[in-house]
Design a protein around this motif. Structure first.
Motif, mmCIF file in Angstrom:
data_model
loop_
_atom_site.group_PDB
_atom_site.id
_atom_site.type_symbol
_atom_site.label_atom_id
_atom_site.label_comp_id
_atom_site.label_asym_id
_atom_site.label_seq_id
_atom_site.Cartn_x
_atom_site.Cartn_y
_atom_site.Cartn_z
ATOM 1 N N THR A 32 1.021 -1.128 0.095
ATOM 2 C CA THR A 32 -0.139 0.210 -0.463
ATOM 3 C C THR A 32 0.987 0.887 -0.203
ATOM 4 O O THR A 32 0.787 2.440 -0.392
ATOM 5 C CB THR A 32 -1.016 0.275 1.269
ATOM 6 N N GLU A 33 1.690 0.922 0.865
ATOM 7 C CA GLU A 33 3.175 2.455 0.723
ATOM 8 C C GLU A 33 3.577 2.660 -0.195
ATOM 9 O O GLU A 33 3.417 3.653 -1.272
ATOM 10 C CB GLU A 33 4.134 1.741 1.294
ATOM 11 N N VAL A 34 3.960 1.288 -0.762
ATOM 12 C CA VAL A 34 4.484 1.155 -2.363
ATOM 13 C C VAL A 34 3.258 2.200 -3.312
ATOM 14 O O VAL A 34 4.159 3.262 -4.082
ATOM 15 C CB VAL A 34 4.473 0.027 -3.252
ATOM 16 N N ASN A 35 1.988 1.893 -3.582
ATOM 17 C CA ASN A 35 0.970 2.331 -4.239
ATOM 18 C C ASN A 35 0.975 4.065 -3.629
ATOM 19 O O ASN A 35 0.109 4.667 -4.665
ATOM 20 C CB ASN A 35 0.018 1.713 -4.491
ATOM 21 N N THR A 36 0.764 4.224 -2.592
ATOM 22 C CA THR A 36 0.632 5.882 -2.566
ATOM 23 C C THR A 36 1.763 6.720 -2.856
ATOM 24 O O THR A 36 1.546 7.944 -3.475
ATOM 25 C CB THR A 36 0.869 5.350 -0.887
ATOM 26 N N ASP A 67 9.467 -7.362 -3.419
ATOM 27 C CA ASP A 67 8.776 -8.372 -5.021
ATOM 28 C C ASP A 67 8.310 -8.181 -5.335
ATOM 29 O O ASP A 67 6.652 -9.175 -6.204
ATOM 30 C CB ASP A 67 9.565 -9.835 -4.914
ATOM 31 N N TYR A 68 7.543 -6.445 -5.553
ATOM 32 C CA TYR A 68 6.617 -6.393 -5.696
ATOM 33 C C TYR A 68 6.367 -6.122 -7.216
ATOM 34 O O TYR A 68 6.450 -4.503 -7.114
ATOM 35 C CB TYR A 68 5.318 -5.054 -4.940
ATOM 36 N N LYS A 69 5.858 -6.841 -8.196
ATOM 37 C CA LYS A 69 6.374 -6.583 -9.200
ATOM 38 C C LYS A 69 5.670 -5.255 -10.216
ATOM 39 O O LYS A 69 5.928 -4.495 -10.386
ATOM 40 C CB LYS A 69 6.235 -8.126 -10.488
ATOM 41 N N LYS A 70 4.280 -5.522 -9.807
ATOM 42 C CA LYS A 70 3.282 -4.358 -10.157
ATOM 43 C C LYS A 70 3.866 -2.341 -9.924
ATOM 44 O O LYS A 70 3.268 -1.864 -10.646
ATOM 45 C CB LYS A 70 1.969 -4.336 -9.955
ATOM 46 N N GLY A 71 4.252 -2.955 -8.680
ATOM 47 C CA GLY A 71 4.677 -1.768 -8.089
ATOM 48 C C GLY A 71 6.383 -1.463 -9.262
ATOM 49 O O GLY A 71 6.039 -0.504 -8.621
ATOM 50 N N GLU A 104 5.239 -6.457 -18.750
ATOM 51 C CA GLU A 104 4.853 -7.773 -19.678
ATOM 52 C C GLU A 104 5.356 -9.301 -19.367
ATOM 53 O O GLU A 104 4.480 -9.939 -19.926
ATOM 54 C CB GLU A 104 5.997 -7.753 -21.444
ATOM 55 N N LYS A 105 6.293 -8.996 -18.606
ATOM 56 C CA LYS A 105 6.279 -10.407 -17.158
ATOM 57 C C LYS A 105 5.499 -10.548 -16.690
ATOM 58 O O LYS A 105 5.166 -11.829 -16.386
ATOM 59 C CB LYS A 105 7.665 -9.623 -16.273
ATOM 60 N N ILE A 106 4.271 -9.842 -15.706
ATOM 61 C CA ILE A 106 3.776 -9.877 -15.359
ATOM 62 C C ILE A 106 1.946 -10.373 -16.385
ATOM 63 O O ILE A 106 1.090 -10.357 -15.909
ATOM 64 C CB ILE A 106 2.897 -9.207 -14.142
ATOM 65 N N ASN A 107 1.721 -9.947 -17.116
ATOM 66 C CA ASN A 107 0.764 -10.093 -18.032
ATOM 67 C C ASN A 107 -0.153 -9.495 -18.135
ATOM 68 O O ASN A 107 -1.642 -9.370 -18.258
ATOM 69 C CB ASN A 107 0.690 -11.375 -18.300
#
Length: 478
Positions: A32-36, A67-71, A104-107
């Motif tokens: 959540t902190e990453v997203n913020t 290891d939060y790939k979307k972040g 692309e890695k997480i499609n």
């Protein structure tokens, strides 16, 4: 002993039951902190792009630890946006490619669409067709998932392309669609962008009344939202309109304010453009001494600005070339891996058949052994061939890389030579022409000096031609 083991087992189970939710809660809090951080960075892009980059770097560091790939992907994208608003297109492109690779890695198709939109927006500076290609790819994904906000943003960016191409009707059509969608979404920031761009469009068409109406609608909203970059752009267009209308006091007011906003966000391009607007204002006021000061300052910066622009374009093209080289190398590696996989699979299948035949019939043992030896020999030969192919590919890549480096060096030297040797006389010519138009220099004296500049340009062109056609020439003298 049995009781002791049971007690220990219960303790371990209890620790796992109570520890696991705590770990999940901690991880959830961190993501959540990453997203913020990413959101805050994105929100600051218009007012404080430097803080956008700082927030994105913090988000990236934390996302990598988790290891939060979307972040990670979004942090790269937001950092690229910050670099774009600081007018650093080469750095922005690198970060966009990093983001694209992660998505692309997480499609994540929607993430890819956002990055393609950003890349298209960046390519507006150097290649409109490339920009439209990226916008088209993003639009397919946006429509697939019915992403209204992204579709609206694409209309706005495509409108900018057509505006630069002076295809004003097409540009206005896209701006109108974008404004309607942003109004539906109550996205005031992008509504301001639409009004700003439509105002600029009418300015280019010399429809100053419509241009002013739209820009003066956008101006207070941009101020309320701290859209520093937009305020600087709006002020510049308004200043140019007031100069054209001979309303010099209003023009000066907007130039002063716009310049301060440009300096606040460290936008070198806008700062340069405001110097040109100041020159035009003083020239129209017939304040020739101040106009000449601005003109000298403009021409001093012109050479370094041209060189920087060429360098940026070359960097963009080099980044694109590197991306293509890496793509083809990865493709070749995948093809080799596929060949190797199927070779191993076929070999394993044959070995199973051989073992089955050995168990079934001892009489065929000699024949089977011979087949095995032949197969092993073939595998060895295939492995040698693959090694040779790999070695050859590495040599080709090294050779092409060296060739690109030599060509880039030659281009850099040529652009530097062109900037320093040609633009100086041309700048002098332009200055003389302006002075002659204003009647500030004797006509015959002006013709003599212009003839001298033309001769100097002719000499430099002949000199450049000789150097460019000399295959033994390794560099240009400055």
């Amino acid at each position: 002993m049995k009781k002791t083991c049971i007690i220990l087992l219960l303790i371990v189970v209890s620790v796992n039951i109570y520890a696991t939710p705590t770990l999940q809660q901690t991880t959830g809090k961190d993501t959540t902190e990453v997203n913020t951080l990413n959101k805050n960075g994105y929100d600051n892009r218009l007012a404080k792009p430097t803080e956008t980059i700082i927030a994105a770097k913090k988000a990236l560091e934390l996302a990598v630890k988790l290891d939060y790939k979307k972040g990670i992907a979004e942090a790269y994208r937001v950092q690229g946006i910050g670099e774009y608003y600081l007018n650093r297109p080469d750095s922005a492109l690198n970060r966009y490619f990093d983001a694209l690779n992660q998505y692309e890695k997480i499609n994540d198709e929607l993430g890819k669409a956002k990055v393609l939109n950003n890349i298209g927006n960046l390519y507006q500076l150097v290649d409109s067709e490339k920009a439209l290609e990226n916008f088209g790819k993003a639009e397919v994904i946006a429509k697939k998932y019915n992403q209204t906000a992204l579709i609206a943003s694409l209309h706005l960016n495509i409108g900018n392309i057509y505006n630069r191409k002076t295809m004003y009707n097409s540009a206005l059509d896209h701006y109108t669609k974008a404004y309607a969608l942003f109004t539906k979404l109550n996205d005031v920031v992008n509504m301001v962008h639409c009004l700003e761009n439509m105002g600029g469009l009418y300015y280019y068409q010399r429809d100053y009344k419509r241009a002013k109406d739209l820009l003066l609608q956008a101006y207070p909203k941009a101020k309320d939202l701290d859209m520093n970059s937009s305020i600087a752009a709006i002020n510049m267009t308004l200043a140019d309109i007031y100069i054209a209308e001979n309303n010099f006091d209003e023009a000066e007011k907007y130039i002063k304010e716009g310049k301060s906003y440009s300096e606040l966000i460290h936008n070198e391009k806008d700062i340069y453009d405001y110097k040109h607007s100041s020159y035009e204002l003083e020239k129209r006021r017939k304040n020739y001494e101040k106009a000449l000061d601005y003109l000298i300052d403009i021409y001093k910066n012109d050479s370094s600005g041209y060189k920087s622009n060429v360098s940026t374009r070359l960097s963009l093209l080099q980044n694109e070339q590197n991306r293509l080289v890496n793509f083809y190398a990865a493709q070749k590696k995948e093809e080799i891996s596929r060949i190797y996989f199927w070779s191993v699979t076929v070999t394993a299948g044959l070995l199973v058949i051989v073992i089955f035949l050995l168990v079934g019939s001892v009489k065929r043992k000699a024949t089977t052994n011979l087949q095995l030896q032949e197969l092993n020999g073939e595998i060895s030969r295939q492995k040698d061939n693959l090694d040779r192919i790999n070695h050859h590919l590495e040599e080709i890549i090294d050779e092409r890389t060296k060739d690109l480096q030599v060509k880039n060096k030659k281009l850099s030297e040529y652009s530097s030579y062109l900037s320093h040797q040609i633009r100086g006389p041309i700048a002098t010519l332009k200055g003389l022409m302006n002075l002659e138009k204003e009647g500030l220099v004797d006509k015959q004296e002006c013709i003599t000096m212009m003839d001298k500049c033309v001769s100097e340009i002719d000499e430099k062109i002949i000199e450049m031609s000789d150097m460019l056609h000399d295959p033994g020439k390794t560099g240009f003298s400055s």
